[in-house]
Design a protein around this motif. Structure first.
Motif, PDB file in Angstrom:
ATOM      1  N   PRO A 298       0.810  -1.221   0.000  1.00 39.14           N
ATOM      2  CA  PRO A 298       0.000   0.000   0.000  1.00 39.14           C
ATOM      3  C   PRO A 298       0.845   1.275   0.000  1.00 39.14           C
ATOM      4  N   ASP A 299       2.003   1.235   0.631  1.00 41.49           N
ATOM      5  CA  ASP A 299       2.895   2.390   0.637  1.00 41.49           C
ATOM      6  C   ASP A 299       3.480   2.632  -0.749  1.00 41.49           C
ATOM      7  N   LEU A 300       3.937   1.566  -1.396  1.00 42.71           N
ATOM      8  CA  LEU A 300       4.551   1.701  -2.710  1.00 42.71           C
ATOM      9  C   LEU A 300       3.529   2.189  -3.732  1.00 42.71           C
ATOM     10  N   VAL A 301       2.312   1.686  -3.645  1.00 41.49           N
ATOM     11  CA  VAL A 301       1.241   2.152  -4.524  1.00 41.49           C
ATOM     12  C   VAL A 301       0.866   3.592  -4.202  1.00 41.49           C
ATOM     13  N   GLY A 302       0.784   3.903  -2.919  1.00 37.03           N
ATOM     14  CA  GLY A 302       0.420   5.258  -2.515  1.00 37.03           C
ATOM     15  C   GLY A 302       1.425   6.295  -2.988  1.00 37.03           C
ATOM     16  N   HIS A 303       2.719   5.987  -2.902  1.00 39.10           N
ATOM     17  CA  HIS A 303       3.731   6.916  -3.393  1.00 39.10           C
ATOM     18  C   HIS A 303       3.558   7.191  -4.884  1.00 39.10           C
ATOM     19  N   ALA A 304       3.236   6.162  -5.644  1.00 37.35           N
ATOM     20  CA  ALA A 304       3.150   6.294  -7.088  1.00 37.35           C
ATOM     21  C   ALA A 304       1.851   6.950  -7.547  1.00 37.35           C
ATOM     22  N   PHE A 305       0.725   6.558  -6.949  1.00 43.11           N
ATOM     23  CA  PHE A 305      -0.570   6.977  -7.455  1.00 43.11           C
ATOM     24  C   PHE A 305      -1.312   7.954  -6.533  1.00 43.11           C
ATOM     25  N   GLY A 306      -0.873   8.063  -5.277  1.00 41.50           N
ATOM     26  CA  GLY A 306      -1.498   8.999  -4.360  1.00 41.50           C
ATOM     27  C   GLY A 306      -2.706   8.426  -3.647  1.00 41.50           C
ATOM     28  N   PRO A 307      -3.126   9.076  -2.554  1.00 40.75           N
ATOM     29  CA  PRO A 307      -4.211   8.539  -1.720  1.00 40.75           C
ATOM     30  C   PRO A 307      -5.599   8.671  -2.334  1.00 40.75           C
ATOM     31  N   ARG A 308      -5.742   9.429  -3.422  1.00 36.95           N
ATOM     32  CA  ARG A 308      -7.054   9.624  -4.034  1.00 36.95           C
ATOM     33  C   ARG A 308      -7.277   8.715  -5.240  1.00 36.95           C
ATOM     34  N   SER A 309      -6.347   7.838  -5.512  1.00 36.22           N
ATOM     35  CA  SER A 309      -6.350   7.066  -6.747  1.00 36.22           C
ATOM     36  C   SER A 309      -7.243   5.835  -6.674  1.00 36.22           C
ATOM     37  N   HIS A 310      -7.646   5.354  -7.849  1.00 39.51           N
ATOM     38  CA  HIS A 310      -8.337   4.073  -7.927  1.00 39.51           C
ATOM     39  C   HIS A 310      -7.442   2.948  -7.412  1.00 39.51           C
ATOM     40  N   GLU A 311      -6.132   3.074  -7.672  1.00 36.70           N
ATOM     41  CA  GLU A 311      -5.192   2.029  -7.259  1.00 36.70           C
ATOM     42  C   GLU A 311      -5.163   1.872  -5.747  1.00 36.70           C
ATOM     43  N   THR A 312      -5.143   2.991  -5.028  1.00 35.05           N
ATOM     44  CA  THR A 312      -5.121   2.906  -3.572  1.00 35.05           C
ATOM     45  C   THR A 312      -6.415   2.296  -3.046  1.00 35.05           C
ATOM     46  N   GLN A 313      -7.539   2.726  -3.544  1.00 30.58           N
ATOM     47  CA  GLN A 313      -8.813   2.148  -3.108  1.00 30.58           C
ATOM     48  C   GLN A 313      -8.856   0.655  -3.387  1.00 30.58           C
ATOM     49  N   ASP A 314      -8.366   0.247  -4.546  1.00 28.71           N
ATOM     50  CA  ASP A 314      -8.391  -1.163  -4.909  1.00 28.71           C
ATOM     51  C   ASP A 314      -7.431  -1.980  -4.058  1.00 28.71           C
ATOM     52  N   MET A 315      -6.278  -1.406  -3.720  1.00 27.25           N
ATOM     53  CA  MET A 315      -5.324  -2.114  -2.858  1.00 27.25           C
ATOM     54  C   MET A 315      -5.972  -2.506  -1.539  1.00 27.25           C
ATOM     55  N   TYR A 316      -6.786  -1.608  -0.993  1.00 29.22           N
ATOM     56  CA  TYR A 316      -7.407  -1.906   0.302  1.00 29.22           C
ATOM     57  C   TYR A 316      -8.547  -2.902   0.173  1.00 29.22           C
ATOM     58  N   ALA A 317      -9.214  -2.921  -0.966  1.00 29.98           N
ATOM     59  CA  ALA A 317     -10.220  -3.964  -1.193  1.00 29.98           C
ATOM     60  C   ALA A 317      -9.563  -5.343  -1.234  1.00 29.98           C
ATOM     61  N   HIS A 318      -8.404  -5.424  -1.889  1.00 33.77           N
ATOM     62  CA  HIS A 318      -7.661  -6.685  -1.921  1.00 33.77           C
ATOM     63  C   HIS A 318      -7.083  -7.032  -0.545  1.00 33.77           C
ATOM     64  N   LEU A 319      -6.524  -6.031   0.142  1.00 31.84           N
ATOM     65  CA  LEU A 319      -5.933  -6.281   1.464  1.00 31.84           C
ATOM     66  C   LEU A 319      -6.987  -6.785   2.443  1.00 31.84           C
ATOM     67  N   ASP A 320      -8.202  -6.289   2.331  1.00 32.17           N
ATOM     68  CA  ASP A 320      -9.306  -6.765   3.161  1.00 32.17           C
ATOM     69  C   ASP A 320      -9.478  -8.277   3.027  1.00 32.17           C
ATOM     70  N   LEU A 321      -9.416  -8.767   1.779  1.00 35.08           N
ATOM     71  CA  LEU A 321      -9.548 -10.207   1.563  1.00 35.08           C
ATOM     72  C   LEU A 321      -8.322 -10.960   2.077  1.00 35.08           C
ATOM     73  N   THR A 322      -7.140 -10.399   1.852  1.00 31.66           N
ATOM     74  CA  THR A 322      -5.911 -11.042   2.328  1.00 31.66           C
ATOM     75  C   THR A 322      -5.924 -11.203   3.840  1.00 31.66           C
ATOM     76  N   LEU A 323      -6.302 -10.146   4.539  1.00 33.31           N
ATOM     77  CA  LEU A 323      -6.363 -10.219   6.003  1.00 33.31           C
ATOM     78  C   LEU A 323      -7.474 -11.160   6.459  1.00 33.31           C
ATOM     79  N   GLY A 324      -8.571 -11.201   5.711  1.00 37.17           N
ATOM     80  CA  GLY A 324      -9.636 -12.134   6.065  1.00 37.17           C
ATOM     81  C   GLY A 324      -9.165 -13.570   6.039  1.00 37.17           C
ATOM     82  N   LEU A 325      -8.414 -13.928   5.007  1.00 38.32           N
ATOM     83  CA  LEU A 325      -7.889 -15.294   4.904  1.00 38.32           C
ATOM     84  C   LEU A 325      -6.876 -15.574   6.013  1.00 38.32           C
TER      85      LEU A 325
END
Length: 537
Positions: A298-325
């Motif tokens: 999430p940090d590496l994506v945030g540096h590149a695309f910023g906190p308002r990006s689709h990429e950052t929002q999507d990273m957290y949707a994926h991380l939610d599933l990763t942490l769930g597992l």
């Protein structure tokens, strides 16, 4: 009545073991750090979540007013603060690296000239450890007092090391070449068998042909896909999709650079953590074991695309599933009610400055060469020809040996030097290091105290910069490292054994996470400045 009895039996079976008695310590304490997670991401993105992040919010204690009180909000400092419960002025790690006056060169926060790193399948150079950390970590105390088994994982060396502390069963991170995993001679005599077994069976190249696509329907994302001044890595554009293979015919540095900036790296780390929890039998001993995981993507994506990006929002949707597992696996291995997790972030992040400027805000990119030139212009007439500024490392300005002493002896020269720095675009204030040593606990000046909490004598700069909100040292994309709310405010979520669910609005800081887990595990962090959070049963 029969339905109630069946429900009770089902709950017991799902817990994979008998319920722990009230007041007994958890069998496993977990620290999860999400690198660069802003506090407002929970409010912005929680409707997307159904897995582990959702579970933390719905079942855990959510501290909504958590923030770092110090200036230099960087990864190494944040992880050291989370693990020790102390602030940089006490634990000694205030940046990711600094100018080492003893050897007169830049050193990373984990660099250890007396250690040798150990690669899994590759030869590696250098050595890393937590030897610069002046305060024991929660994991250190658990190891020495309770003989806990300790596993610490991250893509970043500084994250795994600062959470793992001075020892552990498996302290592991990604190599500088990004194609293999690493530990250190401080932690092991050779490759750790359990780690080797997993990495041999799970090569990171397995994701080579994959493409990062949006996980959610496109209408769920806020803002434009291609935000102003985003800085994607080579092979990607500012818009989805993001192929990992790109132009390369086989996995190379470009592939690994993209891989670690994708949700696939987080998913790998989650599987890695679950596998080591099982192979080390964490949570099955007569004491509380410790697992720490820091998700760097999430940090590496945030540096590149910023906190308002689709990429950052999507990273957290994926991380939610990763942490769930991961959480489901820990439920099965340890028992749903017999482990506890504390989740927080090492820092937040500021929006991309060009985006802020477009909205009419005062923002920009600070010029390190500009302030160096301004200082040399002042110092050369007074001190003679030659280089006087050794290095400017983010907030810290270092002069060559003897230079600052000469500056401090002349009131006029000191005034001119301070004025030259203060006049640079983006500078809010500049502090002399002498101002900071006594100010950490006593000053009512919030910014002075923040700078003081980040200052460690002998390591910090001769002068300390505080930039205006919206200004940054990064030349592209975005970053953090300031005392702004964007960088300081982070979430804290505690869930599991001995924790009362609820929303808590008391002021808190990530320095409270380790003391809270320590209180549940029955140990005391004597050098911590944080305190157990008011969510314990």
């Amino acid at each position: 009545m029969n339905k109630l009895l069946c429900a009770a039996v089902a709950a017991l079976l799902l817990s994979n073991g008998p319920a722990a008695a009230a007041g007994t310590p958890p069998k496993l304490a977990v620290i999860v750090v999400v690198d660069q997670m802003r506090a407002d991401y929970i409010d912005r993105f929680r409707a997307d979540w159904t897995g582990g992040l959702h579970r933390l919010v719905e079942e855990g204690a959510w501290f909504q007013q958590a923030a770092y009180p110090y200036l230099s909000t960087f990864t190494c400092a944040g992880h050291a603060t989370i693990s020790t419960g102390a602030f940089p002025h006490r634990h000694g790690v205030f940046q990711n690296g600094w100018w080492d006056r003893d050897v007169e060169r830049q050193m990373t926060c984990t660099q250890d000239l007396h250690a040798a790193d150990i690669g899994y399948g590759i030869e590696v150079n250098g050595g890393d450890s937590a030897h610069r950390l002046a305060v024991p970590t929660f994991t250190d105390v658990m190891r020495t007092e309770h003989h806990a088994h300790v596993v610490s994982l991250s893509l970043k060396d500084r994250s795994a090391v600062m959470l793992g502390g001075h020892g552990g069963d498996a302290i592991t991170w990604l190599s500088n070449s990004l194609d293999a995993w690493v530990t250190s001679s401080v932690y092991a005599n050779g490759p750790v068998p359990q780690v080797k077994k997993f990495v041999d069976a799970n090569p990171t190249t397995a994701d080579f042909d994959k493409t990062w696509e949006r996980m959610l329907p496109v209408e769920r994302y806020s803002g434009p896909d291609a935000g102003l001044a985003e800085a994607p890595p080579p092979g990607w554009t500012s818009t989805f999709p993001h192929p990992l293979k790109a132009a390369s015919e086989k996995p190379d540095l470009a592939y690994f650079t993209r891989w670690e900036r994708s949700p696939f790296a987080d998913a790998y780390l989650g599987r890695f953590a679950a596998a080591l929890a099982e192979s080390f039998h964490l949570g099955t001993h007569d004491h509380t074991d410790v697992l720490t995981v820091s998700f760097s993507s999430p940090d590496l994506v945030g540096h590149a695309f910023g906190p308002r990006s689709h990429e950052t929002q999507d990273m957290y949707a994926h991380l939610d599933l990763t942490l769930g597992l991961l959480f489901e696996r820990l439920d099965a291995l340890v028992g749903r009610d017999q482990w506890v997790v504390g989740m927080t972030a090492d820092h937040g992040v500021t929006p991309i400055p060009e985006q802020l400027v477009a909205e009419g805000h005062d923002a920009g990119r600070f010029s390190t060469p500009g302030v160096t030139a301004a200082l040399e212009k002042v110092l050369t007439p007074a001190l003679g020809e030659g280089k006087h500024v050794a290095v400017i490392d983010s907030n810290d300005i270092y002069f060559h040996p003897g230079v600052y002493r000469k500056i401090a002896k002349s009131a006029t020269l000191l005034k001119d030097v301070m004025a030259a720095v203060a006049a640079q675009p983006g500078v809010l204030r500049v502090f002399r290091h002498e101002e900071l040593t006594a100010a950490a606990a006593t000053s009512n000046d919030t910014l002075l105290r923040a700078a003081a909490l980040s200052y460690f004598p002998g390591r910090g700069g001769d002068l300390i910069l505080a930039l205006k909100p919206g200004w940054m040292f990064s030349a592209n994309g975005t970053t953090h490292g300031s005392a702004s709310q964007d960088d300081q405010r982070v979430p804290i979520l505690i869930m599991g054994r001995g924790v009362k669910h609820g929303v808590y609005r008391e002021p808190a800081s990530p320095a409270d996470v380790a003391p809270t887990l320590a209180a549940l595990a029955g140990v005391t962090l004597r050098k911590a400045e944080g305190h157990p959070l008011p969510c314990l049963e």
